[in-house]
Design a protein around this motif. Sequence first.
Motif, PDB file in Angstrom:
ATOM      1  N   ILE A   5       7.460  -8.740 -22.594  1.00  0.00           N
ATOM      2  CA  ILE A   5       6.886  -8.207 -23.826  1.00  0.00           C
ATOM      3  C   ILE A   5       7.729  -8.620 -25.030  1.00  0.00           C
ATOM      4  O   ILE A   5       7.192  -8.959 -26.081  1.00  0.00           O
ATOM      5  CB  ILE A   5       6.671  -6.675 -23.769  1.00  0.00           C
ATOM      6  N   ALA A   6       9.052  -8.657 -24.880  1.00  0.00           N
ATOM      7  CA  ALA A   6       9.908  -9.118 -25.984  1.00  0.00           C
ATOM      8  C   ALA A   6       9.616 -10.582 -26.301  1.00  0.00           C
ATOM      9  O   ALA A   6       9.553 -10.975 -27.470  1.00  0.00           O
ATOM     10  CB  ALA A   6      11.383  -8.926 -25.636  1.00  0.00           C
ATOM     11  N   LYS A   7       9.408 -11.377 -25.263  1.00  0.00           N
ATOM     12  CA  LYS A   7       9.067 -12.791 -25.460  1.00  0.00           C
ATOM     13  C   LYS A   7       7.726 -12.922 -26.167  1.00  0.00           C
ATOM     14  O   LYS A   7       7.570 -13.726 -27.095  1.00  0.00           O
ATOM     15  CB  LYS A   7       9.045 -13.502 -24.107  1.00  0.00           C
ATOM     16  N   ALA A   8       6.750 -12.126 -25.763  1.00  0.00           N
ATOM     17  CA  ALA A   8       5.420 -12.168 -26.393  1.00  0.00           C
ATOM     18  C   ALA A   8       5.508 -11.799 -27.872  1.00  0.00           C
ATOM     19  O   ALA A   8       4.881 -12.442 -28.720  1.00  0.00           O
ATOM     20  CB  ALA A   8       4.457 -11.240 -25.657  1.00  0.00           C
ATOM     21  N   ILE A  11       7.093 -14.722 -29.735  1.00  0.00           N
ATOM     22  CA  ILE A  11       6.153 -15.839 -29.884  1.00  0.00           C
ATOM     23  C   ILE A  11       5.093 -15.513 -30.934  1.00  0.00           C
ATOM     24  O   ILE A  11       4.749 -16.359 -31.770  1.00  0.00           O
ATOM     25  CB  ILE A  11       5.510 -16.196 -28.531  1.00  0.00           C
ATOM     26  N   ALA A  12       4.581 -14.279 -30.906  1.00  0.00           N
ATOM     27  CA  ALA A  12       3.553 -13.875 -31.874  1.00  0.00           C
ATOM     28  C   ALA A  12       4.127 -13.759 -33.281  1.00  0.00           C
ATOM     29  O   ALA A  12       3.405 -13.928 -34.259  1.00  0.00           O
ATOM     30  CB  ALA A  12       2.926 -12.553 -31.445  1.00  0.00           C
ATOM     31  N   GLY A  13       5.422 -13.463 -33.382  1.00  0.00           N
ATOM     32  CA  GLY A  13       6.065 -13.352 -34.687  1.00  0.00           C
ATOM     33  C   GLY A  13       6.535 -11.957 -35.027  1.00  0.00           C
ATOM     34  O   GLY A  13       7.472 -11.790 -35.787  1.00  0.00           O
ATOM     35  N   SER A  14       5.863 -10.945 -34.479  1.00  0.00           N
ATOM     36  CA  SER A  14       6.254  -9.553 -34.711  1.00  0.00           C
ATOM     37  C   SER A  14       5.373  -8.648 -33.859  1.00  0.00           C
ATOM     38  O   SER A  14       4.359  -9.087 -33.312  1.00  0.00           O
ATOM     39  CB  SER A  14       6.088  -9.168 -36.181  1.00  0.00           C
ATOM     40  N   GLN A  15       5.756  -7.380 -33.792  1.00  0.00           N
ATOM     41  CA  GLN A  15       4.911  -6.410 -33.099  1.00  0.00           C
ATOM     42  C   GLN A  15       3.567  -6.288 -33.801  1.00  0.00           C
ATOM     43  O   GLN A  15       2.526  -6.186 -33.147  1.00  0.00           O
ATOM     44  CB  GLN A  15       5.597  -5.048 -33.036  1.00  0.00           C
ATOM     45  N   SER A  16       3.595  -6.303 -35.118  1.00  0.00           N
ATOM     46  CA  SER A  16       2.349  -6.217 -35.889  1.00  0.00           C
ATOM     47  C   SER A  16       1.442  -7.400 -35.607  1.00  0.00           C
ATOM     48  O   SER A  16       0.228  -7.243 -35.443  1.00  0.00           O
ATOM     49  CB  SER A  16       2.647  -6.151 -37.386  1.00  0.00           C
ATOM     50  N   ALA A  17       2.021  -8.599 -35.543  1.00  0.00           N
ATOM     51  CA  ALA A  17       1.230  -9.804 -35.287  1.00  0.00           C
ATOM     52  C   ALA A  17       0.614  -9.772 -33.894  1.00  0.00           C
ATOM     53  O   ALA A  17      -0.571 -10.103 -33.722  1.00  0.00           O
ATOM     54  CB  ALA A  17       2.088 -11.050 -35.463  1.00  0.00           C
ATOM     55  N   GLU A  41      -3.672  -4.257 -17.011  1.00  0.00           N
ATOM     56  CA  GLU A  41      -5.020  -4.656 -17.425  1.00  0.00           C
ATOM     57  C   GLU A  41      -5.030  -5.471 -18.717  1.00  0.00           C
ATOM     58  O   GLU A  41      -6.048  -6.065 -19.068  1.00  0.00           O
ATOM     59  CB  GLU A  41      -5.946  -3.442 -17.551  1.00  0.00           C
ATOM     60  N   ARG A  42      -3.913  -5.547 -19.440  1.00  0.00           N
ATOM     61  CA  ARG A  42      -3.853  -6.320 -20.690  1.00  0.00           C
ATOM     62  C   ARG A  42      -3.067  -7.624 -20.550  1.00  0.00           C
ATOM     63  O   ARG A  42      -3.060  -8.453 -21.457  1.00  0.00           O
ATOM     64  CB  ARG A  42      -3.207  -5.497 -21.814  1.00  0.00           C
ATOM     65  N   CYS A  43      -2.404  -7.820 -19.404  1.00  0.00           N
ATOM     66  CA  CYS A  43      -1.515  -8.975 -19.240  1.00  0.00           C
ATOM     67  C   CYS A  43      -2.222 -10.315 -19.353  1.00  0.00           C
ATOM     68  O   CYS A  43      -1.739 -11.227 -20.018  1.00  0.00           O
ATOM     69  CB  CYS A  43      -0.773  -8.888 -17.904  1.00  0.00           C
ATOM     70  N   ARG A  44      -3.355 -10.462 -18.708  1.00  0.00           N
ATOM     71  CA  ARG A  44      -4.057 -11.752 -18.759  1.00  0.00           C
ATOM     72  C   ARG A  44      -4.540 -12.059 -20.172  1.00  0.00           C
ATOM     73  O   ARG A  44      -4.546 -13.208 -20.599  1.00  0.00           O
ATOM     74  CB  ARG A  44      -5.205 -11.782 -17.766  1.00  0.00           C
ATOM     75  N   GLU A  45      -4.930 -11.021 -20.901  1.00  0.00           N
ATOM     76  CA  GLU A  45      -5.360 -11.211 -22.288  1.00  0.00           C
ATOM     77  C   GLU A  45      -4.199 -11.724 -23.141  1.00  0.00           C
ATOM     78  O   GLU A  45      -4.367 -12.673 -23.915  1.00  0.00           O
ATOM     79  CB  GLU A  45      -5.879  -9.882 -22.836  1.00  0.00           C
ATOM     80  N   VAL A  46      -3.026 -11.107 -22.987  1.00  0.00           N
ATOM     81  CA  VAL A  46      -1.846 -11.552 -23.735  1.00  0.00           C
ATOM     82  C   VAL A  46      -1.498 -12.984 -23.332  1.00  0.00           C
ATOM     83  O   VAL A  46      -1.244 -13.845 -24.190  1.00  0.00           O
ATOM     84  CB  VAL A  46      -0.644 -10.608 -23.502  1.00  0.00           C
ATOM     85  N   GLU A  47      -1.509 -13.260 -22.043  1.00  0.00           N
ATOM     86  CA  GLU A  47      -1.203 -14.602 -21.539  1.00  0.00           C
ATOM     87  C   GLU A  47      -2.145 -15.638 -22.154  1.00  0.00           C
ATOM     88  O   GLU A  47      -1.705 -16.689 -22.626  1.00  0.00           O
ATOM     89  CB  GLU A  47      -1.330 -14.595 -20.009  1.00  0.00           C
ATOM     90  N   GLN A  53       2.254 -19.261 -22.958  1.00  0.00           N
ATOM     91  CA  GLN A  53       3.688 -19.357 -23.281  1.00  0.00           C
ATOM     92  C   GLN A  53       4.483 -18.216 -22.658  1.00  0.00           C
ATOM     93  O   GLN A  53       5.692 -18.310 -22.499  1.00  0.00           O
ATOM     94  CB  GLN A  53       3.897 -19.366 -24.790  1.00  0.00           C
ATOM     95  N   VAL A  54       3.800 -17.144 -22.345  1.00  0.00           N
ATOM     96  CA  VAL A  54       4.363 -16.031 -21.580  1.00  0.00           C
ATOM     97  C   VAL A  54       3.308 -15.694 -20.524  1.00  0.00           C
ATOM     98  O   VAL A  54       2.116 -15.680 -20.809  1.00  0.00           O
ATOM     99  CB  VAL A  54       4.714 -14.826 -22.490  1.00  0.00           C
ATOM    100  N   THR A  55       3.749 -15.492 -19.292  1.00  0.00           N
ATOM    101  CA  THR A  55       2.805 -15.303 -18.195  1.00  0.00           C
ATOM    102  C   THR A  55       2.662 -13.840 -17.809  1.00  0.00           C
ATOM    103  O   THR A  55       3.512 -13.010 -18.117  1.00  0.00           O
ATOM    104  CB  THR A  55       3.258 -16.082 -16.943  1.00  0.00           C
ATOM    105  N   ARG A  56       1.589 -13.557 -17.093  1.00  0.00           N
ATOM    106  CA  ARG A  56       1.362 -12.186 -16.602  1.00  0.00           C
ATOM    107  C   ARG A  56       2.507 -11.740 -15.698  1.00  0.00           C
ATOM    108  O   ARG A  56       2.831 -10.571 -15.637  1.00  0.00           O
ATOM    109  CB  ARG A  56       0.025 -12.095 -15.884  1.00  0.00           C
ATOM    110  N   TYR A  57       3.129 -12.690 -15.021  1.00  0.00           N
ATOM    111  CA  TYR A  57       4.254 -12.371 -14.138  1.00  0.00           C
ATOM    112  C   TYR A  57       5.459 -11.891 -14.946  1.00  0.00           C
ATOM    113  O   TYR A  57       6.197 -11.020 -14.503  1.00  0.00           O
ATOM    114  CB  TYR A  57       4.631 -13.592 -13.297  1.00  0.00           C
ATOM    115  N   GLU A  58       5.645 -12.457 -16.124  1.00  0.00           N
ATOM    116  CA  GLU A  58       6.724 -12.022 -17.018  1.00  0.00           C
ATOM    117  C   GLU A  58       6.372 -10.697 -17.696  1.00  0.00           C
ATOM    118  O   GLU A  58       7.239  -9.865 -17.926  1.00  0.00           O
ATOM    119  CB  GLU A  58       6.976 -13.062 -18.109  1.00  0.00           C
ATOM    120  N   LEU A  59       5.095 -10.532 -18.019  1.00  0.00           N
ATOM    121  CA  LEU A  59       4.654  -9.366 -18.769  1.00  0.00           C
ATOM    122  C   LEU A  59       4.672  -8.084 -17.943  1.00  0.00           C
ATOM    123  O   LEU A  59       4.913  -7.011 -18.475  1.00  0.00           O
ATOM    124  CB  LEU A  59       3.256  -9.602 -19.345  1.00  0.00           C
TER     125      LEU A  59
END
Length: 73
Positions: A5-8, A11-17, A41-47, A53-59
């Motif tokens: 989640i920190a990596k995501a 990559i996104a730029g911020s929690q807000s982003a 249930e949200r991991c694949r969407e973030v991936e 750039q960040v995988t469900r396995y990391e998330l």
Amino acid sequence: METGIAKAIRIAGSQSALGSLLGLTPQAVQKWAAQGSVPGERCREVETLLSGQVTRYELNPAVFGEPPTSCSN
């Protein structure tokens, strides 16, 4: 070691982003960061939104386990 989640968030730029990409509040993303993982249930969407750039396995390794290893024959 950086959590998924920190990596995501990085990559996104911020929690807000990241929240904006997902249609969530920054507070929801902050909750995930405090927990150290994204709900399963949200991991694949973030991936997908972060182009893998960040995988469900990391998330969420508790749900998805270790990433599969490729076999070389």
